[in-house]
Design a protein around this motif. Structure first.
Motif, mmCIF file in Angstrom:
data_model
loop_
_atom_site.group_PDB
_atom_site.id
_atom_site.type_symbol
_atom_site.label_atom_id
_atom_site.label_comp_id
_atom_site.label_asym_id
_atom_site.label_seq_id
_atom_site.Cartn_x
_atom_site.Cartn_y
_atom_site.Cartn_z
ATOM 1 N N SER A 185 18.069 5.538 -17.744
ATOM 2 C CA SER A 185 18.084 7.014 -17.478
ATOM 3 C C SER A 185 18.899 7.555 -17.386
ATOM 4 O O SER A 185 19.845 7.469 -18.109
ATOM 5 C CB SER A 185 17.946 7.060 -15.856
ATOM 6 O OG SER A 185 19.247 7.006 -15.416
ATOM 7 N N ILE B 266 12.364 14.520 -13.822
ATOM 8 C CA ILE B 266 12.152 12.789 -14.213
ATOM 9 C C ILE B 266 11.703 12.436 -15.351
ATOM 10 O O ILE B 266 10.334 12.778 -15.174
ATOM 11 C CB ILE B 266 12.013 12.296 -12.671
ATOM 12 C CG1 ILE B 266 13.623 12.610 -11.458
ATOM 13 C CG2 ILE B 266 12.268 10.672 -13.079
ATOM 14 C CD1 ILE B 266 13.486 12.386 -10.737
ATOM 15 N N VAL C 105 14.313 9.721 -15.658
ATOM 16 C CA VAL C 105 14.092 8.025 -15.469
ATOM 17 C C VAL C 105 13.223 7.639 -16.494
ATOM 18 O O VAL C 105 12.242 8.279 -16.429
ATOM 19 C CB VAL C 105 13.721 7.566 -14.102
ATOM 20 C CG1 VAL C 105 14.076 6.378 -13.823
ATOM 21 C CG2 VAL C 105 14.572 8.236 -13.005
#
Length: 357
Positions: free
Chosen positions: A37, A18, A6
């Motif tokens: 993302s 992430i 993301v």
């Protein structure tokens, strides 16, 4: 299995696969806004462990895919895979961390499993089409790898732990830009120690953080500052909350004044704990505790151009990333992710009054 990235709008960090960043404008406004993302999926298990940005704003991710090193270069908006490369050794290989040098060469490091485990560091050109150099370093004992950094002279520093037959020790090696060994050092207190992250200051001094076992057999935060050639321990700091459980450090960053920020968790009270030290580790400038209903840990920390501190980590039993942004005095500015857990409000306390040893 997918790994999910993301992107938030400028400074990058990674937690549980992430990626996020913060733009200069948003840093001034104190906001965290997700803008893009991307997921990567192979036929096996995939894990992202490290992230960096090159001079063009491209996003670089390091991890493992089917027990091989996997390095991916994305466009700045994560819409395109510009290039990728795998390293497949004879056994399992675990890519752990990634940095770039001044020429935008990409350096990845991790653990190569074999009859003797080795720290494996590979330097690629900027488009990942060529391995410029590589180094496999072993202490002769069992080793595990954690992190890599590059100093102002493009020297490469790798840290991990080695087992000496009785206990685990910090182990740090410094390479030149061609991955020839310049120096190395081991820190052994007589108890177990394991490092998690390494950083450098503007004088090329080397800072390693991790955890050290105390006489009560609980972990304490432990941060050590070496001279640039690893020949001298300039200073060190241990944090013990005094609770009857472990305190473990998982992230370190250095600000423009060479102050040192470390983050991790305190298990007994289930909180994320961040400390800002002076450059010589002798003074606690400020600290902050972040509570929630479940166990929480700080796994990474970064500092933007305004001195704001960004901490990322996880909440146990929650499949969500939490990002906390604080100002240079560690006062909360914004939170994204799970701001409330099971309807229990998260609590942020600021203090500089705790034991420092």
């Amino acid at each position: 299995m997918k790994k999910q990235f993301v992107k938030y709008l400028g400074v990058l960090a990674v937690s549980l696969g992430i990626v996020f960043s913060i733009s200069q404008n948003e840093a001034m406004a104190g906001a965290l806004i997700a803008v893009s993302s991307v997921s990567y999926a192979s036929v096996g298990e995939d894990y992202a462990h490290g992230v960096a940005i090159d001079a063009s704003g491209n996003i670089l991710v390091e991890g493992q895919s089917q027990n091989d090193y996997l390095t991916i270069k994305y466009s700045p908006n994560l819409s395109q895979v510009i290039s990728s490369v795998k390293y497949n050794g004879a056994y399992d290989d675990y890519g752990c961390s990634i940095v770039t040098d001044k020429a935008n060469n990409i350096i990845v490091s991790g653990l190569k499993i074999g009859t003797t485990n080795t720290f494996l560091t590979i330097k690629y050109n900027s488009d990942l089409t060529q391995a410029v150099s590589s180094a496999a370093f072993t202490t002769g004992n069992y080793v595990e790898y954690d992190d890599v950094a590059v100093d102002a002279s493009d020297n490469i520093i790798v840290t991990g732990y080695t087992y000496n037959g009785s206990n685990k020790d910090f182990f740090t090696v410094k390479y030149d830009s061609s991955l020839a060994v310049i120096s190395s050092t081991t820190y052994d207190s007589g108890q177990d120690e394991y490092p998690t992250r390494v950083a450098v200051d503007k004088y090329n001094n080397i800072i390693v953080t991790g955890s050290k076992m105390n006489p009560a057999f609980h972990w304490d935060f432990f941060t050590i500052k070496y001279s640039s050639n690893l020949s001298q321990v300039i200073s060190s700091a241990t944090y013990d909350s005094g609770n009857s459980d472990s305190d473990e450090s998982f992230g370190v960053a250095v600000d423009s004044s060479d102050n040192i920020v470390v983050t991790g968790y305190r298990k007994n009270v289930s909180d994320l704990f961040t400390i800002k030290y002076s450059s010589n580790l002798t003074q606690v400038i400020s600290s902050a505790t972040y509570y929630c209903a479940n166990d929480i840990s700080g796994n990474g920390v970064a500092i933007d151009g305004f001195g704001n501190i960004i901490v990322t980590g996880y909440i146990n039993n929650e499949d969500k990333l939490n990002i906390i942004k604080v100002d240079p005095f560690i006062k909360i500015k914004s939170i994204t992710g799970d701001s409330y857990t099971n309807n229990q409000p998260l609590k942020w306390d600021v203090s500089s009054d705790f034991p420092l040893t």
